[in-house]
Every structure is written in C-alpha cells, then in structure tokens.
Design an enzyme around this catalytic site. Structure first.
Site: not given
Ligand code: ZN
Length: 348
Positions: A66, A178, A210-211, A233, A320
């Site tokens: 992603h 990420d 994706e998130e 990922d 994140h």
C-alpha cells in the site's frame, strides 16, 4: 544483494495519506517503468505495473504494497486562523501535541504548522494520564486571522506529521516506513526479476487506502483476479522495552522477513515459502494471526471466489508515528525470498 535506499528516503518525505496517494504513486511508477512492460492507473488510484512472463500457459502473480499513510485533514478554520482537523487512519492522538505538521495547502504549497500544546504550568491536572481527542487539538500556522489562513490552506487540505527520514547503521527511521519500505522492496524485486526469464505474469500493485481497510486492494484483487497474491506490509516489531513475547509475539528488527501464518493466509503456499526460506538459508521469522490481519491481505483473500494469499512483512518499531524504524536487512531477505519464489515457481 545491494539495496538502494534513495527511493525510500524520498518516498518517506512525500505527503500522501489515504485517498491522496497520487504523488507517491507517480514517483513509484517512474522507478518501476524501467522494469515492467506496462503501467496502468485505476479509478481509485492504484498503480498496476505488469511484467509479462515468457510461458505459454502463465499464472497471474500479484504483489501488492500500500502506498498510503496516516495523516490529517483540515475540517474547520476559526476566526483567529487556527485550523481544526480530523485524523485519516489510526493515529494515537496523544503523540500529536507539540509536533510539527506539513500541510498541502492552496496550489499544493507546503505549509508548516505546529499542533498546539498547553504548557504543563497551565494544565489543571498535569499528573493525570492524557487521553486526547482530535477536537482537543488545533494547528497553529502563525497567521492572525481566518482570511490570512485561507490564503494558505482550505478546509479539506491534508497533511502529515513532519519527519525527515535518516539512516543509522542498517536502520531507516522516519514517517511512512509503513509502507513505503514495501514499495521500495517491490522496485528491487522488479529490478531483479526483469533480468530473469520468468514463466508467469507479475502484477506489481501500489494500492491506495489500506489504512481505511484495504479499499484500493479490494478493487485490485477483483480486477486482476490473480492465481496468487503476495501482500507486502510492515508488522509490529516487539523488540523494545515493555513488550512480552507471550502477549505481543517475538518479532525482531534485522532477523529477517516475517512470514504470516493463520486463516487469512493460504496454508499450503505459506508452508512452501517457509521451507524455501529454510532451504536457501534466508533469514525469516514467523508471526501467527488467529484472526483476519489488519492488512490488504484481509480483503484480497475474500475477493471473488477467494484468492490464494500470502502475507510477508517487514518488522517495524513505533508504527504510525513519525519515527517508524525498520531494518534494511529485512527488506533484503524479503526481496531474496520473493524473487526465488517467483523465478522458480515454488508456489506450484
Ligand atoms: Zn501498512
């Protein structure tokens, strides 16, 4: 193998949260175009780069990573020129106060702001544990009023926390590791496989959103309908203070690509991948997921009448946050495993 980190450093700096991925996708396409036969952009913003195989009867192998990241979106601008915002994707609001943000403003100009923080002296109960909501916070772009703010940003402008990626020994630290690290792995995989005679068609897909539960991947899986999908990922490393192997798993930076095991992944092909890694002495780790994973693999596996899906992950500390930390050695083991898998068709 050598691993070129320049794409990753650049891609990490790009402001591209879910739904606003185009800038990072374009940079990725430019790199990929050297190694594939064609590239198409889809309506939801996915990029699909295809390298056709040389076999008469060919399988379709799809590899995804992603392109999006977590971010913020401006929801309201008050009379004093302060910006209010909501979060795109899973953000720990408690890490936001005192950080700087970069906002893609009017005419895509980058505007820097700070997320305001009340000094400890002025807090009513400084000892209490914070549990902030986005509406408790504001962005200060140092203008005095709403009109001046509107010259720079608008409601709907998006942004991310500011962070400049850097390398320390084999580690890369920055925002959006990420999952820009997997995008960079795909470029290396495409580069290696472009030199080989592969039987099967390879669809390299940079997915969007994706998130927000794999919205781009869902459409890609449907459109491509592959015989096998390999999802790349990051996953949570657990090698820092306060983590327990029993409760949190045992995933370490630098100890290799992580092979996911559980109902969300095709058991048979996952076993083949593990024995391939063993036979070739490729560093790997195992992560067990008893439930659907929070990755693109979740929606891809249940697309159409079901798609055989693998999930390979890069260990990442502090996910994140603006200091996501990964190890380039893990990217290398990921690339070696996938190129071997595809070149020699170990999934058959
Ligand atoms: Zn991710």
């Amino acid at each position: 193998m050598e691993f070129n980190t320049s794409f990753l450093k650049h891609a990490s700096s790009i402001i591209a949260p879910s739904g606003y991925e185009k800038e990072v996708v374009d940079v990725w396409c430019k790199e990929m175009s050297q190694y594939v036969d064609e590239i198409n952009l889809t309506n939801i913003g996915n990029a699909v780069a295809v390298k056709y195989g040389c076999g008469n009867i060919r399988k379709k192998i799809m590899i995804t990573a992603h392109a999006d990241e977590i971010g913020i979106i401006v929801t309201y601008i008050d009379n004093d020129g302060y910006l209010y915002f909501d979060e795109i994707g899973g953000i720990d609001t408690n890490i936001l106060p005192g950080r700087t943000v970069l906002i893609k403003g009017v005419d895509n100009r980058i505007i820097k702001g700070v997320i305001g923080v009340k000094p400890i002296h002025l807090q009513k109960d400084p000892g209490s544990k914070q549990s902030l909501n986005p509406e408790d916070l504001w962005i200060d772009i140092c203008v005095g009023n709403k009109d001046s703010a509107l010259e720079l940003v608008e409601v709907g402008s998006i942004g991310t926390l500011e962070s400049v990626a850097y390398q320390q020994s084999t580690k890369m630290i920055g925002k959006a590791m990420d999952n820009r690290c997997s995008l960079s792995a795909m470029i290396s995989i495409a580069q290696i496989l472009a030199e080989k005679k592969c039987i099967d068609d390879i669809y390299y897909v940079a997915t969007t959103q994706e998130e927000l539960r794999g919205r781009g991947a869902q459409t890609a899986a449907f459109a491509i309908n592959p015989d096998l999908c390999i999802v790349l990922d990051v996953t949570h490393a657990t090698d820092y203070p306060g983590m327990s192997p029993v409760r949190d798993g045992n995933i370490n930076l630098g100890k290799g690509v992580v092979v996911a095991i559980g109902p969300n992944m095709d058991n048979e092909i996952t076993k083949k991948v593990v024995s391939l890694a063993k036979n070739l002495n490729i560093n790997y780790q195992i992560e067990v997921f008893a439930r659907p994973t929070g990755t693109d693999a979740n929606v891809i596996q249940i697309s159409r009448d079901g798609i055989r899906t693998l999930l390979l992950s890069i260990p990442c500390r502090y996910m994140h946050s603006p200091v996501e930390t990964i190890d380039i050695e893990d990217l290398k083991s990921c690339c070696t495993l996938i190129t071997e898998l595809i070149e020699n068709r170990h999934y058959l």
